[in-house]
Design a protein around this motif. Sequence first.
Motif, PDB file in Angstrom:
ATOM      1  N   ALA A   7       0.844  -1.204   0.000  1.00  0.00           N
ATOM      2  CA  ALA A   7       0.000   0.000   0.000  1.00  0.00           C
ATOM      3  C   ALA A   7       0.874   1.248   0.000  1.00  0.00           C
ATOM      4  CB  ALA A   7      -0.931   0.008   1.215  1.00  0.00           C
ATOM      5  N   MET A   8       0.223   2.381  -0.213  1.00  0.00           N
ATOM      6  CA  MET A   8       0.880   3.688  -0.201  1.00  0.00           C
ATOM      7  C   MET A   8      -0.141   4.707   0.307  1.00  0.00           C
ATOM      8  SD  MET A   8       0.813   3.828  -4.336  1.00  0.00           S
ATOM      9  CE  MET A   8       0.888   2.021  -4.353  1.00  0.00           C
ATOM     10  N   THR A  71     -10.054   4.377  -2.074  1.00  0.00           N
ATOM     11  CA  THR A  71      -9.039   4.383  -1.024  1.00  0.00           C
ATOM     12  C   THR A  71      -9.682   4.047   0.310  1.00  0.00           C
ATOM     13  OG1 THR A  71      -9.347   6.766  -0.689  1.00  0.00           O
ATOM     14  CG2 THR A  71      -7.599   6.086  -2.212  1.00  0.00           C
ATOM     15  N   LEU A  72      -8.856   3.945   1.337  1.00  0.00           N
ATOM     16  CA  LEU A  72      -9.326   3.656   2.682  1.00  0.00           C
ATOM     17  C   LEU A  72      -8.837   4.751   3.627  1.00  0.00           C
ATOM     18  CD1 LEU A  72      -8.439  -0.144   2.713  1.00  0.00           C
ATOM     19  CD2 LEU A  72     -10.746   0.826   2.575  1.00  0.00           C
ATOM     20  N   LEU A  81      -5.283   5.586   2.414  1.00  0.00           N
ATOM     21  CA  LEU A  81      -4.520   4.402   2.058  1.00  0.00           C
ATOM     22  C   LEU A  81      -4.942   3.905   0.677  1.00  0.00           C
ATOM     23  CD1 LEU A  81      -2.388   2.614   3.559  1.00  0.00           C
ATOM     24  CD2 LEU A  81      -4.278   1.039   4.046  1.00  0.00           C
ATOM     25  N   LEU A  82      -3.972   3.798  -0.218  1.00  0.00           N
ATOM     26  CA  LEU A  82      -4.208   3.292  -1.568  1.00  0.00           C
ATOM     27  C   LEU A  82      -3.448   1.985  -1.719  1.00  0.00           C
ATOM     28  CD1 LEU A  82      -5.160   3.556  -4.538  1.00  0.00           C
ATOM     29  CD2 LEU A  82      -3.098   4.916  -4.960  1.00  0.00           C
ATOM     30  N   ALA A  85      -2.820  -2.969  -5.374  1.00  0.00           N
ATOM     31  CA  ALA A  85      -3.746  -3.647  -6.281  1.00  0.00           C
ATOM     32  C   ALA A  85      -4.697  -2.682  -6.965  1.00  0.00           C
ATOM     33  CB  ALA A  85      -4.544  -4.712  -5.516  1.00  0.00           C
ATOM     34  N   ASN A  86      -4.984  -1.550  -6.313  1.00  0.00           N
ATOM     35  CA  ASN A  86      -5.923  -0.588  -6.888  1.00  0.00           C
ATOM     36  C   ASN A  86      -5.230   0.655  -7.432  1.00  0.00           C
ATOM     37  OD1 ASN A  86      -8.718  -0.126  -7.454  1.00  0.00           O
ATOM     38  ND2 ASN A  86      -8.732   1.487  -5.911  1.00  0.00           N
ATOM     39  N   TYR A  87      -3.903   0.653  -7.431  1.00  0.00           N
ATOM     40  CA  TYR A  87      -3.149   1.825  -7.871  1.00  0.00           C
ATOM     41  C   TYR A  87      -3.465   2.197  -9.323  1.00  0.00           C
ATOM     42  CZ  TYR A  87       0.793   4.566  -9.604  1.00  0.00           C
ATOM     43  OH  TYR A  87       1.556   5.523 -10.217  1.00  0.00           O
TER      44      TYR A  87
END
Length: 298
Positions: A7-8, A71-72, A81-82, A85-87
């Motif tokens: 994550a990033m 994102t979360l 939080l990204l 996998a969803n970037y």
Amino acid sequence: MDLTRDAMLVGLRIAAWSGRRHDRHASNHVAAAHDAAASAGRYNKLLLPKDAFASIVATVSAARATHYANTLPWDDQGSRLLTVANYERYVDLMDALSEHLIRERTEFMENYDRNIDRARLDLGKLFRIEDYPSREALARKFSLRYRIVPVPDADHFMARLACADTERVRRDIESDVEERLHEAAADLWRRFGECIQRVSERLREDDEGKPLKFRDTMIENLRDLVDVAPRLNIFGDDRLAALCEQAKHRIASVDPAALRPSPRFDPALRERVREDADALLQQFAGYFGGPDEGRDAA
């Protein structure tokens, strides 16, 4: 799960000229006319006709909604939080919206003088040409940018910290990260629960026994959620993944027109989907307070 690998953090910054300005003279005039204190209210002028901003407002709203949907939650400073996998999906969506805003900014600028002339008529004596920014200044007032940075870990801070109490600091950092992850996981559960709850509520009848209005967005929103949830499930929550699959096949795959009075209305299908939504809602309900609470309740 390796948070720094999987994550990033991403922050979204949107600039959009509101086209509103406080008119002190008008505010004082209104206050005097009503024997009120000058501090009792403010008169804010809309400098251009409302329709001049319509497309820009819609794009800005879409950008914020897309940012949050993909994102979360992470912290109170605007970072979210990204997942890796969803970037790619996130970047594609946000870049498209950024380009869309640029095109709308260009159109807005082309119509700027004409809309000022319209505002001159709308505002009457409230119109002041000095309220309007120059074209050069205005061009800088519309932008959409996102900034991605790595998720910091305890070792990153330890390498820069020179004190004897590093272990306590490490524990504090790790505890804080764990709490944020807990909140992020709970957020994903809440999204599902609230989405399914809306479907369940709209598949009921009113006091006269007539079906409540059921809009396409009830199903479309759920489709969007079951699409993005697997990429946001960084925690590897198998229970969430299983419930996501059930929602996808039992509810999200249904034609919304079949769930309301229409040429394709299917009362039996409507009842089946409502029962499935209620059954899923029971499983999601315990998770609204957080994943750990939900597991105990389940």
